[in-house]
Motif scaffolding. Structure first.
Motif, PDB file in Angstrom:
ATOM      1  N   ALA A  40      43.107  44.314  27.369  1.00 31.35           N
ATOM      2  CA  ALA A  40      42.733  45.702  27.643  1.00 31.35           C
ATOM      3  C   ALA A  40      42.219  45.807  29.067  1.00 31.35           C
ATOM      4  CB  ALA A  40      41.646  46.155  26.664  1.00 31.35           C
ATOM      5  N   ASN A  41      42.718  46.746  29.826  1.00 27.28           N
ATOM      6  CA  ASN A  41      42.299  46.923  31.222  1.00 27.28           C
ATOM      7  C   ASN A  41      42.194  48.407  31.554  1.00 27.28           C
ATOM      8  OD1 ASN A  41      42.385  44.020  32.410  1.00 27.28           O
ATOM      9  ND2 ASN A  41      44.312  44.173  31.293  1.00 27.28           N
ATOM     10  N   LEU A  42      41.494  48.699  32.641  1.00 24.55           N
ATOM     11  CA  LEU A  42      41.229  50.092  33.040  1.00 24.55           C
ATOM     12  C   LEU A  42      41.596  50.276  34.514  1.00 24.55           C
ATOM     13  CD1 LEU A  42      39.761  52.917  32.816  1.00 24.55           C
ATOM     14  CD2 LEU A  42      37.612  51.692  33.175  1.00 24.55           C
ATOM     15  N   VAL A  43      42.304  51.354  34.807  1.00 28.83           N
ATOM     16  CA  VAL A  43      42.646  51.661  36.195  1.00 28.83           C
ATOM     17  C   VAL A  43      42.123  53.054  36.528  1.00 28.83           C
ATOM     18  CG1 VAL A  43      44.510  51.946  37.865  1.00 28.83           C
ATOM     19  CG2 VAL A  43      44.731  50.225  36.074  1.00 28.83           C
ATOM     20  N   TYR A  44      41.249  53.127  37.531  1.00 22.76           N
ATOM     21  CA  TYR A  44      40.757  54.412  38.011  1.00 22.76           C
ATOM     22  C   TYR A  44      41.736  54.930  39.070  1.00 22.76           C
ATOM     23  CZ  TYR A  44      36.187  53.862  35.712  1.00 22.76           C
ATOM     24  OH  TYR A  44      35.170  53.745  34.790  1.00 22.76           O
ATOM     25  N   VAL A  45      42.197  56.157  38.874  1.00 23.76           N
ATOM     26  CA  VAL A  45      43.212  56.746  39.761  1.00 23.76           C
ATOM     27  C   VAL A  45      42.653  58.024  40.394  1.00 23.76           C
ATOM     28  CG1 VAL A  45      45.623  57.507  39.898  1.00 23.76           C
ATOM     29  CG2 VAL A  45      44.924  55.960  38.059  1.00 23.76           C
ATOM     30  N   TYR A 103      46.879  36.620  31.480  1.00 26.49           N
ATOM     31  CA  TYR A 103      45.498  36.104  31.421  1.00 26.49           C
ATOM     32  C   TYR A 103      44.516  37.036  32.149  1.00 26.49           C
ATOM     33  CZ  TYR A 103      42.094  32.298  30.829  1.00 26.49           C
ATOM     34  OH  TYR A 103      41.014  31.537  30.438  1.00 26.49           O
ATOM     35  N   VAL A 104      44.955  38.282  32.417  1.00 27.38           N
ATOM     36  CA  VAL A 104      44.088  39.262  33.086  1.00 27.38           C
ATOM     37  C   VAL A 104      43.603  40.238  32.012  1.00 27.38           C
ATOM     38  CG1 VAL A 104      43.942  40.998  34.912  1.00 27.38           C
ATOM     39  CG2 VAL A 104      45.465  39.027  35.179  1.00 27.38           C
ATOM     40  N   ASP A 105      42.325  40.188  31.721  1.00 27.95           N
ATOM     41  CA  ASP A 105      41.795  40.926  30.574  1.00 27.95           C
ATOM     42  C   ASP A 105      40.415  41.478  30.921  1.00 27.95           C
ATOM     43  OD1 ASP A 105      41.601  41.865  28.004  1.00 27.95           O
ATOM     44  OD2 ASP A 105      41.315  39.909  27.060  1.00 27.95           O
ATOM     45  N   GLY A 106      40.138  42.711  30.472  1.00 28.34           N
ATOM     46  CA  GLY A 106      38.820  43.303  30.690  1.00 28.34           C
ATOM     47  C   GLY A 106      38.564  43.651  32.145  1.00 28.34           C
ATOM     48  N   GLN A 107      39.628  43.930  32.903  1.00 29.91           N
ATOM     49  CA  GLN A 107      39.466  44.214  34.333  1.00 29.91           C
ATOM     50  C   GLN A 107      39.476  45.718  34.612  1.00 29.91           C
ATOM     51  OE1 GLN A 107      38.813  41.598  36.670  1.00 29.91           O
ATOM     52  NE2 GLN A 107      38.383  40.985  34.569  1.00 29.91           N
ATOM     53  N   VAL A 108      38.772  46.084  35.669  1.00 33.91           N
ATOM     54  CA  VAL A 108      38.678  47.492  36.069  1.00 33.91           C
ATOM     55  C   VAL A 108      39.045  47.574  37.553  1.00 33.91           C
ATOM     56  CG1 VAL A 108      37.146  49.478  36.280  1.00 33.91           C
ATOM     57  CG2 VAL A 108      36.822  47.859  34.394  1.00 33.91           C
ATOM     58  N   LEU A 109      40.088  48.341  37.859  1.00 32.68           N
ATOM     59  CA  LEU A 109      40.561  48.488  39.249  1.00 32.68           C
ATOM     60  C   LEU A 109      40.418  49.924  39.690  1.00 32.68           C
ATOM     61  CD1 LEU A 109      44.111  46.938  39.683  1.00 32.68           C
ATOM     62  CD2 LEU A 109      41.897  45.938  40.219  1.00 32.68           C
ATOM     63  N   THR A 110      40.197  50.135  40.971  1.00 33.09           N
ATOM     64  CA  THR A 110      40.228  51.498  41.510  1.00 33.09           C
ATOM     65  C   THR A 110      41.331  51.572  42.556  1.00 33.09           C
ATOM     66  OG1 THR A 110      37.855  51.716  41.119  1.00 33.09           O
ATOM     67  CG2 THR A 110      38.868  53.316  42.614  1.00 33.09           C
ATOM     68  N   LEU A 111      42.272  52.468  42.343  1.00 34.82           N
ATOM     69  CA  LEU A 111      43.382  52.615  43.280  1.00 34.82           C
ATOM     70  C   LEU A 111      42.983  53.495  44.453  1.00 34.82           C
ATOM     71  CD1 LEU A 111      46.401  53.207  40.853  1.00 34.82           C
ATOM     72  CD2 LEU A 111      45.409  51.057  41.673  1.00 34.82           C
ATOM     73  N   SER A 112      43.771  53.410  45.529  1.00 38.11           N
ATOM     74  CA  SER A 112      43.586  54.362  46.628  1.00 38.11           C
ATOM     75  C   SER A 112      44.929  55.000  46.949  1.00 38.11           C
ATOM     76  CB  SER A 112      42.974  53.681  47.848  1.00 38.11           C
ATOM     77  OG  SER A 112      43.284  52.321  47.907  1.00 38.11           O
ATOM     78  N   GLY A 125      40.895  35.671  31.532  1.00 37.03           N
ATOM     79  CA  GLY A 125      40.963  35.898  30.084  1.00 37.03           C
ATOM     80  C   GLY A 125      39.754  36.647  29.546  1.00 37.03           C
ATOM     81  N   GLN A 126      39.097  37.409  30.398  1.00 37.58           N
ATOM     82  CA  GLN A 126      37.817  38.074  30.120  1.00 37.58           C
ATOM     83  C   GLN A 126      36.742  37.049  29.751  1.00 37.58           C
ATOM     84  OE1 GLN A 126      37.416  41.056  26.993  1.00 37.58           O
ATOM     85  NE2 GLN A 126      36.093  42.287  28.292  1.00 37.58           N
ATOM     86  N   SER A 127      36.481  36.169  30.712  1.00 36.15           N
ATOM     87  CA  SER A 127      35.455  35.152  30.539  1.00 36.15           C
ATOM     88  C   SER A 127      34.120  35.806  30.229  1.00 36.15           C
ATOM     89  CB  SER A 127      35.324  34.335  31.821  1.00 36.15           C
ATOM     90  OG  SER A 127      34.223  33.499  31.743  1.00 36.15           O
TER      91      SER A 127
END
Ligand code: NAD
Length: 451
Positions: free
Chosen positions: A158-163, A185-194, A445-447
């Motif tokens: 599950a991941n979140l992208v702020y747009v 293996y990328v899990d629980g991440q939150v990114l903000t795009l520009s 892996g959302q350590s």
């Protein structure tokens, strides 16, 4: 290197035993293979708020050949196909009350998610509003997605992208990454795009075609995996490592049809030699991956200056010096260049015995964030990737108990592979990732450490 416990837990007898004793059952993750579809099944899209991105998401999925299901009824009565991905467009939420719609959509949809499924939430950034209620609702999604990541089973993430408003064109590359096996293996991440100028019509199979990519520390481990994945994606790789690693460096470069360049990145003339090599042999450079790194662990009270200085020199100062030299070399770094710096979970969470290493890896994050606006100004990006527990020769040498605990304390209950870090770096290096800048992406892996 295989994961003996994961293999056992997924065997006939292992399944019975792990069920009986309530032991973890790490899944075999869905990893990217060229030619495979983006998702192994359909997707479902829901909204909470205005749904500003809904049409764009639907188009993106249909263009990628992914069927889009209608949302499942809240009582779960819909017995149609199970989704391989659940996407929530939460843009436009203005207060916590509207999050009830997020819950109403997600609960039945996530229940039906397939193994190695994907939950992806898109929202407006909390920082882009003055309204406390709106910011609260947007930030609430951060806690929501990280908790979903911890609840999901069977290799799902599950991941979140702020747009932000105006950054809609930046969406396609991160959405494709998070849905694909590249983000296993990328899990629980939150990114903000520009907002960025995103080139149209990228080739999904060889997104790095025609690009020249420098990878430091490429003779083995994660660096060799980065070199292989970059070459698979179409780049010509200039593989850099110390002269002492010359033989394995040449082997990696030959295997992928790249160039081997022996260089100690801490040498005083290293930036100038790299600049000269790139100018003479390749006429310029599109991608730079600062991967070379070392550890010299000791408790702070026992750490001598040599340990401190060598780690800082390789892990941080060399990245600064080389990047500065490339920026200063007129026309060498292409305008739409991609620089990716390898940090570490230690740089986020800290680690006993690693004051030098954690300081150097945290320093990378500061450097990336400070450089990001200047890079954006020229159409380029700079990002950091922070690996968690990655199964390499280095981690294979850890004592059994430490290694087992270290590799299991994450939502996916297993260590990552070098290729997982490499896929994330290759994605950030794509021309289409123009709207991902100044970000830190953990491949962990959302350590539970520093989560
Ligand atoms: N393995 C993990 O679990 C893990 C976790 C977090 C971060 N990382 C980071 O990922 C990167 C790669 O790690 P790895 O596990 O593959 O390490 P590794 O030790 O297997 O490989 C590192 C490579 O860098 C090269 N190198 C070292 N000093 C150099 C110098 N002065 N000039 C040029 N090359 C040099 C080495 O020769 C080696 O080939 C490092 O930055 C490391 O800190 C690794």
């Amino acid at each position: 290197m295989s994961d003996w416990y994961r293999d056992f837990a997924n065997s006939g007898v292992g399944t019975t035993i792990t069920r009986q004793f309530g032991l973890p059952r790490p899944a075999v993750l869905r990893r990217y293979e060229p030619g495979e579809p983006l998702l192994p099944g359909p997707a479902v899209i829901g909204t909470a708020g205005g749904g500003r991105l809904r049409d764009a998401l639907t188009r993106l999925l249909r263009d990628a050949g992914v069927p889009v299901l209608s949302p499942v009824a809240a009582d779960g009565s819909d017995d149609g196909e199970r989704p391989a991905a659940v996407l929530l467009d939460a843009t436009g939420v203005t207060g916590p009350g509207q999050l009830a719609a997020a819950h109403d959509f997600l609960a039945p949809a996530v229940k039906r998610l397939r193994a190695s499924g994907r939950v992806l939430i898109l929202a407006d950034p909390p920082s882009a509003t003055d309204s406390p209620a709106t910011a609260a609702a947007r930030q609430a999604l951060d806690g929501l997605v990280r908790s979903i990541g911890k609840e999901l089973l069977n290799g799902s993430t599950a991941n979140l992208v702020y747009v932000p408003d105006g950054a809609e064109a930046s969406l396609a590359s991160p959405v494709r990454f998070f849905l694909s096996g590249r983000s296993a293996y990328v899990d629980g991440q939150v990114l903000t795009l520009s907002a960025a100028d995103v080139p149209a019509g990228e080739d999904d199979e060889t997104p790095l075609a025609g690009r020249v990519a420098v990878v430091t520390g490429a003779a083995r481990g994660i660096g060799a995996a980065i070199a292989r994945v970059m070459a698979r994606d179409g780049a010509h790789v200039v593989a850099v490592d110390v002269p002492a690693a010359g033989e394995s460096l040449a082997a990696v470069a030959n295997e992928i049809g790249g160039t081997a360049f022996q260089l100690d990145i801490t040498a005083a003339d290293a930036p100038a030699r790299l600049v000269a090599h790139l100018r003479e042999r390749h006429g310029g450079v599109d991608v730079v991956v600062h991967n070379a790194g070392i550890t010299r662990d000791k408790l702070l009270v026992n750490m001598d200056a040599a340990r401190w200085n060598s780690v800082m020199a390789v892990n941080l100062q060399a990245q600064l010096d080389i990047t500065e030299a490339l920026l200063a070399a007129d026309g060498l770094l292409r305008p739409d260049a991609r620089v990716v710096c390898v940090s570490s979970q230690s740089g986020i969470a800290g680690n006993r015995g690693q004051t030098n290493y954690a300081a150097s890896k945290a320093g990378i994050i500061g450097m990336v964030r400070a450089w990001a606006p200047a890079f954006a100004g020229r159409g380029a990006t700079i990002n950091a990737v922070a690996p968690g527990f990655i199964v390499t020769e280095m981690t294979a040498r850890m004592p059994f108990g430490t290694r087992e605990v270290g590799s299991r304390i994450n939502s996916l209950q297993q260590g990552g592979l070098p290729v997982d870090v490499a896929e994330t770096i290759a994605w950030l290096s794509q021309p289409g990732s123009a709207g991902v800048n100044g970000q830190v992406v953990r491949v962990c892996g959302q350590s539970m450490l520093g989560a």
